[in-house]
Design an enzyme around this catalytic site. Structure first.
Site, PDB file in Angstrom:
ATOM      1  N   ARG A 176      79.730  33.493  23.306  1.00 62.57           N
ATOM      2  CA  ARG A 176      80.694  33.691  24.391  1.00 62.57           C
ATOM      3  C   ARG A 176      81.926  34.481  23.931  1.00 62.57           C
ATOM      4  O   ARG A 176      82.639  35.035  24.770  1.00 62.57           O
ATOM      5  CB  ARG A 176      81.164  32.349  24.957  1.00 62.57           C
ATOM      6  CG  ARG A 176      80.102  31.636  25.749  1.00 62.57           C
ATOM      7  CD  ARG A 176      80.567  30.237  26.103  1.00 62.57           C
ATOM      8  NE  ARG A 176      79.458  29.403  26.514  1.00 62.57           N
ATOM      9  CZ  ARG A 176      79.011  29.301  27.758  1.00 62.57           C
ATOM     10  NH1 ARG A 176      79.614  29.950  28.710  1.00 62.57           N
ATOM     11  NH2 ARG A 176      77.986  28.542  28.042  1.00 62.57           N
TER      12      ARG A 176
ATOM     13  N   MET B 126      82.613  30.807  15.679  1.00 61.25           N
ATOM     14  CA  MET B 126      81.717  31.859  16.181  1.00 61.25           C
ATOM     15  C   MET B 126      80.938  31.329  17.368  1.00 61.25           C
ATOM     16  O   MET B 126      80.435  30.200  17.346  1.00 61.25           O
ATOM     17  CB  MET B 126      80.740  32.268  15.090  1.00 61.25           C
ATOM     18  CG  MET B 126      81.438  32.903  13.928  1.00 61.25           C
ATOM     19  SD  MET B 126      80.886  34.577  13.731  1.00 61.25           S
ATOM     20  CE  MET B 126      81.875  35.060  12.334  1.00 61.25           C
TER      21      MET B 126
ATOM     22  N   GLY C  94      70.300  33.894  22.012  1.00 58.89           N
ATOM     23  CA  GLY C  94      70.562  35.302  21.721  1.00 58.89           C
ATOM     24  C   GLY C  94      72.037  35.611  21.566  1.00 58.89           C
ATOM     25  O   GLY C  94      72.842  34.717  21.343  1.00 58.89           O
ATOM     26  N   ALA C  95      72.373  36.924  21.696  1.00 59.44           N
ATOM     27  CA  ALA C  95      73.714  37.428  21.388  1.00 59.44           C
ATOM     28  C   ALA C  95      74.085  36.882  19.999  1.00 59.44           C
ATOM     29  O   ALA C  95      75.114  36.222  19.821  1.00 59.44           O
ATOM     30  CB  ALA C  95      74.729  37.036  22.447  1.00 59.44           C
TER      31      ALA C  95
ATOM     32  N   HIS D 220      74.421  32.074  13.864  1.00 59.58           N
ATOM     33  CA  HIS D 220      72.960  31.989  14.019  1.00 59.58           C
ATOM     34  C   HIS D 220      72.266  32.414  12.725  1.00 59.58           C
ATOM     35  O   HIS D 220      71.283  31.797  12.303  1.00 59.58           O
ATOM     36  CB  HIS D 220      72.494  32.947  15.128  1.00 59.58           C
ATOM     37  CG  HIS D 220      72.973  32.594  16.497  1.00 59.58           C
ATOM     38  ND1 HIS D 220      73.801  33.404  17.222  1.00 59.58           N
ATOM     39  CD2 HIS D 220      72.726  31.509  17.270  1.00 59.58           C
ATOM     40  CE1 HIS D 220      74.037  32.849  18.406  1.00 59.58           C
ATOM     41  NE2 HIS D 220      73.412  31.697  18.453  1.00 59.58           N
TER      42      HIS D 220
ATOM     43  N   HIS E 288      75.064  35.997  16.210  1.00 56.99           N
ATOM     44  CA  HIS E 288      76.222  36.248  15.354  1.00 56.99           C
ATOM     45  C   HIS E 288      75.973  35.583  14.000  1.00 56.99           C
ATOM     46  O   HIS E 288      74.910  34.950  13.798  1.00 56.99           O
ATOM     47  CB  HIS E 288      77.514  35.746  16.019  1.00 56.99           C
ATOM     48  CG  HIS E 288      77.405  34.327  16.515  1.00 56.99           C
ATOM     49  ND1 HIS E 288      77.328  33.249  15.664  1.00 56.99           N
ATOM     50  CD2 HIS E 288      77.339  33.820  17.776  1.00 56.99           C
ATOM     51  CE1 HIS E 288      77.244  32.141  16.372  1.00 56.99           C
ATOM     52  NE2 HIS E 288      77.231  32.455  17.656  1.00 56.99           N
TER      53      HIS E 288
ATOM     54  N   GLY F  76      73.665  24.188  15.421  1.00 55.51           N
ATOM     55  CA  GLY F  76      75.011  24.295  14.854  1.00 55.51           C
ATOM     56  C   GLY F  76      75.878  23.082  15.197  1.00 55.51           C
ATOM     57  O   GLY F  76      75.736  22.494  16.269  1.00 55.51           O
ATOM     58  N   GLN F  77      76.776  22.766  14.287  1.00 56.61           N
ATOM     59  CA  GLN F  77      77.706  21.640  14.501  1.00 56.61           C
ATOM     60  C   GLN F  77      78.685  21.920  15.649  1.00 56.61           C
ATOM     61  O   GLN F  77      79.259  21.002  16.208  1.00 56.61           O
ATOM     62  CB  GLN F  77      78.470  21.370  13.209  1.00 56.61           C
ATOM     63  CG  GLN F  77      79.421  20.180  13.294  1.00 56.61           C
ATOM     64  CD  GLN F  77      80.546  20.273  12.312  1.00 56.61           C
ATOM     65  OE1 GLN F  77      80.292  20.402  11.102  1.00 56.61           O
ATOM     66  NE2 GLN F  77      81.785  20.242  12.776  1.00 56.61           N
TER      67      GLN F  77
END
Ligand code: PAF
Length: 283
Positions: A188, A185, A32-33, A38, A35, A148-149
């Site tokens: 956090r 991105m 979640g959260a 995602h 950006h 993600g990388q």
């Protein structure tokens, strides 16, 4: 229209009915959260599979620090809102009790990956990641799953999980999405104030400095030294590690050879917030 699912049984049923119609499934696991990073995974999944499932679950078993878990940003309502404007078909948002009906008895150990970089500084972290990803893959049985990388070591851990357990899924690693400043991105980042954000953009700069030195023929030691010196003169950055390793194995390389793919990885704390980043180079 986006369907919100909270129960494992409902997820299995919804995915099952798509499969019965011959549809392929792409899974995007998240905490979640959300950006743009995602959302790029969602669009990538949509471009390759018929149905895209996103999971949102702040997984307690992968946090080795209670404060980090408590402070992890949570924004369910705006996440659902964001996803409703994308190509996501189903979002799975289980509670911790739903996901872990009982304390798991099994422990996953990813060998040498536990002793380097993220594994070394976050003991137990990959056990939690492996557990939850195995559960999500088991519940969804997707054709493809997207990560993600930025979390490249997590990707290697999940690749080992899938390979060692013969889980039939294609794993996709998507490029890092960055802010204009170069800052990778991350959910956090929401916890950083403006000053800390601008400090954090130097992490990518340090990777770029080292990458440029290596690609122009300097030794790994020199590249590392310059990156350390650059970060060392900045206030409020506490570097945890800066490693230059093989792109596939993430292990140290004795010398640099033409045609090799390397990845420069770092972790640092800024105002108590832990950030990671990396950059891939080909020689
Ligand atoms: O990368 C993340 O957000 C998490 O580690 C993951 C893969 C969703 C597992 O909780």
């Amino acid at each position: 229209m986006l369907k919100v699912i909270r129960k494992k049984s409902d997820l299995k049923e919804a995915v099952g009915s798509f499969k019965q119609k011959g549809k392929t499934i792409g899974l995007v696991p998240t905490m979640g959260a959300l950006h743009s990073g995602h959302l790029s995974l969602v669009e990538l999944s949509h471009s390759q599979y018929d149905v895209t499932v996103v999971s949102i679950f702040v997984n307690p078993t992968q946090f080795n620090n209670k404060e980090d878990l408590d402070k992890y940003p949570r924004s369910e309502e705006s996440d659902i809102n964001l996803l409703s404007k994308t190509s996501c078909d189903l979002v799975f948002i289980p509670s911790a009790d739903e996901m872990y009906a009982s304390t798991p008895l099994i422990k996953l150990d990813f060998g040498y990956l536990e002793n380097i970089m993220e594994g070394k500084f976050r003991p137990g972290h990959f056990n939690g990641v492996g557990l939850v990803v195995a559960k999500l893959l088991g519940l969804t049985e997707p054709n493809g799953a997207f990560f993600g990388q930025k979390d490249i070591q997590q990707f290697r851990v999940i690749s080992a999980l899938v390979k060692d357990l013969d889980i039939p899924v294609k794993l996709h690693m998507a490029p890092i999405v960055r802010e204009m400043s170069g800052l990778a991105m991350s959910s956090r980042n929401e916890r950083l104030n403006d000053e800390q954000k601008s400090t954090a953009s130097n992490l990518f700069k340090s990777l770029q400095i080292a990458a440029k030195l290596i690609t122009s023929g300097n030794s790994l030691e020199k590249a590392k030294k310059e990156a350390f010196e650059f970060l060392g003169q900045l206030k409020n950055i506490e570097l945890e590690y800066f490693e230059i390793v093989d792109f596939e194995t993430l292990q140290n390389i004795p010398s640099v050879n033409k045609g090799e793919q390397l990845v420069l990885c770092l972790a640092a704390h800024i105002g108590g917030i832990r950030l990671i980043d990396n950059i891939v180079i080909e020689l």
